[in-house]
Design a protein around this motif. Structure first.
Motif, PDB file in Angstrom:
ATOM      1  N   SER A 114       0.812  -1.208   0.000  1.00  0.00           N
ATOM      2  CA  SER A 114       0.000   0.000   0.000  1.00  0.00           C
ATOM      3  C   SER A 114       0.849   1.263   0.000  1.00  0.00           C
ATOM      4  O   SER A 114       0.488   2.275  -0.579  1.00  0.00           O
ATOM      5  N   GLU A 115       2.003   1.187   0.685  1.00  0.00           N
ATOM      6  CA  GLU A 115       2.834   2.371   0.748  1.00  0.00           C
ATOM      7  C   GLU A 115       3.496   2.693  -0.580  1.00  0.00           C
ATOM      8  O   GLU A 115       4.112   3.739  -0.748  1.00  0.00           O
ATOM      9  N   ILE A 136      -8.349  -1.017   9.643  1.00  0.00           N
ATOM     10  CA  ILE A 136      -7.595  -2.151  10.201  1.00  0.00           C
ATOM     11  C   ILE A 136      -6.423  -2.423   9.274  1.00  0.00           C
ATOM     12  O   ILE A 136      -6.588  -2.499   8.054  1.00  0.00           O
ATOM     13  N   VAL A 137      -5.230  -2.558   9.834  1.00  0.00           N
ATOM     14  CA  VAL A 137      -4.049  -2.894   9.039  1.00  0.00           C
ATOM     15  C   VAL A 137      -3.428  -4.168   9.591  1.00  0.00           C
ATOM     16  O   VAL A 137      -3.629  -4.524  10.757  1.00  0.00           O
ATOM     17  N   VAL A 138      -2.635  -4.837   8.739  1.00  0.00           N
ATOM     18  CA  VAL A 138      -2.086  -6.132   9.133  1.00  0.00           C
ATOM     19  C   VAL A 138      -0.592  -6.082   9.464  1.00  0.00           C
ATOM     20  O   VAL A 138       0.014  -7.113   9.708  1.00  0.00           O
ATOM     21  N   ASN A 139      -0.011  -4.871   9.452  1.00  0.00           N
ATOM     22  CA  ASN A 139       1.340  -4.728   9.990  1.00  0.00           C
ATOM     23  C   ASN A 139       1.575  -3.297  10.437  1.00  0.00           C
ATOM     24  O   ASN A 139       0.818  -2.379  10.091  1.00  0.00           O
ATOM     25  N   TYR A 140       2.611  -3.086  11.224  1.00  0.00           N
ATOM     26  CA  TYR A 140       2.864  -1.776  11.817  1.00  0.00           C
ATOM     27  C   TYR A 140       3.340  -0.756  10.789  1.00  0.00           C
ATOM     28  O   TYR A 140       3.115   0.449  10.939  1.00  0.00           O
ATOM     29  N   LYS A 141       4.005  -1.213   9.731  1.00  0.00           N
ATOM     30  CA  LYS A 141       4.434  -0.295   8.673  1.00  0.00           C
ATOM     31  C   LYS A 141       3.217   0.323   7.987  1.00  0.00           C
ATOM     32  O   LYS A 141       3.176   1.529   7.712  1.00  0.00           O
ATOM     33  N   LEU A 142       2.215  -0.507   7.728  1.00  0.00           N
ATOM     34  CA  LEU A 142       0.987  -0.005   7.129  1.00  0.00           C
ATOM     35  C   LEU A 142       0.248   0.918   8.089  1.00  0.00           C
ATOM     36  O   LEU A 142      -0.399   1.885   7.666  1.00  0.00           O
ATOM     37  N   GLU A 147      -1.727   6.278   9.128  1.00  0.00           N
ATOM     38  CA  GLU A 147      -1.848   7.418  10.047  1.00  0.00           C
ATOM     39  C   GLU A 147      -1.262   8.684   9.441  1.00  0.00           C
ATOM     40  O   GLU A 147      -1.745   9.787   9.697  1.00  0.00           O
ATOM     41  N   LYS A 148      -0.239   8.544   8.625  1.00  0.00           N
ATOM     42  CA  LYS A 148       0.403   9.703   8.002  1.00  0.00           C
ATOM     43  C   LYS A 148      -0.314  10.166   6.737  1.00  0.00           C
ATOM     44  O   LYS A 148      -0.498  11.377   6.518  1.00  0.00           O
ATOM     45  N   GLU A 149      -0.751   9.219   5.899  1.00  0.00           N
ATOM     46  CA  GLU A 149      -1.228   9.550   4.565  1.00  0.00           C
ATOM     47  C   GLU A 149      -2.754   9.632   4.419  1.00  0.00           C
ATOM     48  O   GLU A 149      -3.243  10.308   3.517  1.00  0.00           O
ATOM     49  N   LEU A 150      -3.494   8.929   5.280  1.00  0.00           N
ATOM     50  CA  LEU A 150      -4.939   8.878   5.105  1.00  0.00           C
ATOM     51  C   LEU A 150      -5.667   9.788   6.090  1.00  0.00           C
ATOM     52  O   LEU A 150      -5.084  10.258   7.069  1.00  0.00           O
ATOM     53  N   ASN A 151      -6.957   9.992   5.812  1.00  0.00           N
ATOM     54  CA  ASN A 151      -7.742  10.963   6.573  1.00  0.00           C
ATOM     55  C   ASN A 151      -8.728  10.275   7.507  1.00  0.00           C
ATOM     56  O   ASN A 151      -9.931  10.498   7.469  1.00  0.00           O
ATOM     57  N   CYS A 152      -8.185   9.386   8.326  1.00  0.00           N
ATOM     58  CA  CYS A 152      -8.987   8.672   9.321  1.00  0.00           C
ATOM     59  C   CYS A 152      -8.126   8.495  10.566  1.00  0.00           C
ATOM     60  O   CYS A 152      -6.991   8.026  10.475  1.00  0.00           O
ATOM     61  N   GLN A 153      -8.635   8.881  11.698  1.00  0.00           N
ATOM     62  CA  GLN A 153      -7.850   8.855  12.933  1.00  0.00           C
ATOM     63  C   GLN A 153      -7.860   7.505  13.640  1.00  0.00           C
ATOM     64  O   GLN A 153      -6.979   7.215  14.451  1.00  0.00           O
ATOM     65  N   ASN A 154      -8.858   6.684  13.333  1.00  0.00           N
ATOM     66  CA  ASN A 154      -9.016   5.416  14.054  1.00  0.00           C
ATOM     67  C   ASN A 154      -8.364   4.265  13.286  1.00  0.00           C
ATOM     68  O   ASN A 154      -9.012   3.585  12.491  1.00  0.00           O
ATOM     69  N   VAL A 155      -7.070   4.068  13.518  1.00  0.00           N
ATOM     70  CA  VAL A 155      -6.317   3.022  12.832  1.00  0.00           C
ATOM     71  C   VAL A 155      -5.831   2.002  13.859  1.00  0.00           C
ATOM     72  O   VAL A 155      -5.242   2.380  14.880  1.00  0.00           O
ATOM     73  N   ILE A 156      -6.076   0.739  13.603  1.00  0.00           N
ATOM     74  CA  ILE A 156      -5.652  -0.309  14.536  1.00  0.00           C
ATOM     75  C   ILE A 156      -4.916  -1.416  13.791  1.00  0.00           C
ATOM     76  O   ILE A 156      -5.267  -1.748  12.650  1.00  0.00           O
ATOM     77  N   TYR A 157      -3.871  -1.926  14.405  1.00  0.00           N
ATOM     78  CA  TYR A 157      -3.193  -3.113  13.888  1.00  0.00           C
ATOM     79  C   TYR A 157      -3.816  -4.345  14.528  1.00  0.00           C
ATOM     80  O   TYR A 157      -3.897  -4.466  15.752  1.00  0.00           O
TER      81      TYR A 157
END
Length: 357
Positions: A114-115, A136-142, A147-157
């Protein structure tokens, strides 16, 4: 809670398997759990629990208003609260939200690249993310990327989890000599880096010609697939490397293998690794995505840097030469998977997070 998973197809693949896993798991804990396949069905359909509501949308184009309104009707009739689109299916969920604003979108990002997506697709995703309630993401890099590139504050691994269908048929018989089979569960696409596998296979043919490699995963019959097949011929590996395409009897296939590998150059957290661990297989893998969080080199498997063909070969030969080591590390990986990637633990975290949105 009333939740629907959305996935483009039910062909065998990591994101597709996770959509099935979430739908099945949530059918036990939730008031309502559904799954929508937008473009195509596939071999994973028969793994859906009878308690999951299912809809095949038969979407014909990127923007298919008929499909959008069919899904809107489905959501209204079943009082759906959350749509959980997996990977690229977020666009379908977004169009539904435009005509049914009360539904909330939780985007599930499985794509280890994705990056690196194109600027055009990245722009579309950034706009869509304004309408996401959570990611929801499947690794910490994502996670850092979202968190940096998208416009949604609620991100969880949340780590991937899976179960193996022991009831599936035993239709596949792996070629080659019994007790000397190396398995790679990965779709034939560039991210999975089968050319590293072929480099290793070429080396192993010289030292251990009776060992064989077995490639199981969707064949898209594209340039990448053609290049892999051509390389097998050019390297004279026709009797050492076998391609099977998509298969449904994964447990049966894993049981026939002796060592399992992953040669990817990018990953989230591959379902294949969890399946290997559940079946107590010794694993050699590249050091990408969340794999280093699961495999501790020399303790419960071996990991090497991407494109380290020589080192990958050396680690593989250790397993070939030391059967006790294979058993020891296979058992150790099994314990790691049980402790960190169980369905119960992941779903509990998921439910708590969704309730907090």
């Amino acid at each position: 809670m009333r939740t629907v998973q959305i996935i483009d197809s039910l062909e065998i693949g990591g994101a597709e398997k996770m959509a099935i896993n979430y739908a099945n798991a949530l059918s036990v804990t939730n008031e309502f759990s559904g799954l929508v396949a937008t473009r195509a069905e596939g071999k994973l359909k028969n793994q859906l629990s009878d308690s999951v509501s299912y809809l095949f949308l038969k979407k014909k184009a990127t923007i298919d208003f008929g499909a959008v309104f069919r899904l809107r009707k489905y959501c209204k009739e079943n009082k759906v609260e959350f749509l959980q689109p997996h990977s690229s299916s977020y666009f379908t969920a977004l169009l539904v939200k435009f005509v049914y604003p009360k539904v909330k979108i939780i985007w599930h990002d499985h794509n280890g690249l994705s990056e690196f997506i194109s600027s055009e697709k990245s722009f579309a995703l950034k706009i869509a993310s304004f309408f996401f309630k959570g990611i929801i993401v499947v690794n910490y890099k994502l996670k850092a990327w979202a968190e940096k590139e998208l416009n949604c504050q609620n991100v969880i691994y949340l780590p991937n989890f899976t179960t193996i269908d022991n009831a599936a048929s035993t239709e596949t018989v792996l070629k080659g000599e019994s007790g000397k089979k190396i398995l790679c569960l990965a779709n034939l696409r560039d991210q999975k880096n089968h050319f590293l596998l072929l480099e290793v296979a070429e080396k192993l043919k010289q030292s251990h010609p009776d060992w064989s490699f077995h490639l199981v995963g969707k064949d898209f019959e594209d340039d990448y697939s053609a290049n892999v097949r051509a390389a097998i011929v050019n390297k004279n590996l026709e009797e050492n490397v076998f391609i099977y395409g998509s298969k449904n009897d994964i447990k049966n296939i894993i049981n026939q293998s002796d060592i399992a590998i992953l040669t990817s150059k990018s990953e989230g957290l591959p379902i294949a690794l969890i399946e290997y661990g559940l079946s107590k297989k010794p694993v050699v893998s590249t050091k990408v995505g969340e794999i280093p969080l699961i495999i501790k080199d020399g303790i419960n498997g071996f990991i090497v840097d991407v494109n380290e063909a020589d080192l990958f070969y050396q680690k593989l030969v250790r397993f070939i030469d030391e059967n006790d080591l294979r058993i020891q590390m296979g058992n150790s990986l099994h314990q790691t998977i049980l402790e960190n990637n169980s369905e119960e633990g992941v779903i509990a975290k998921y439910l708590n997070w969704v309730l907090s949105l």
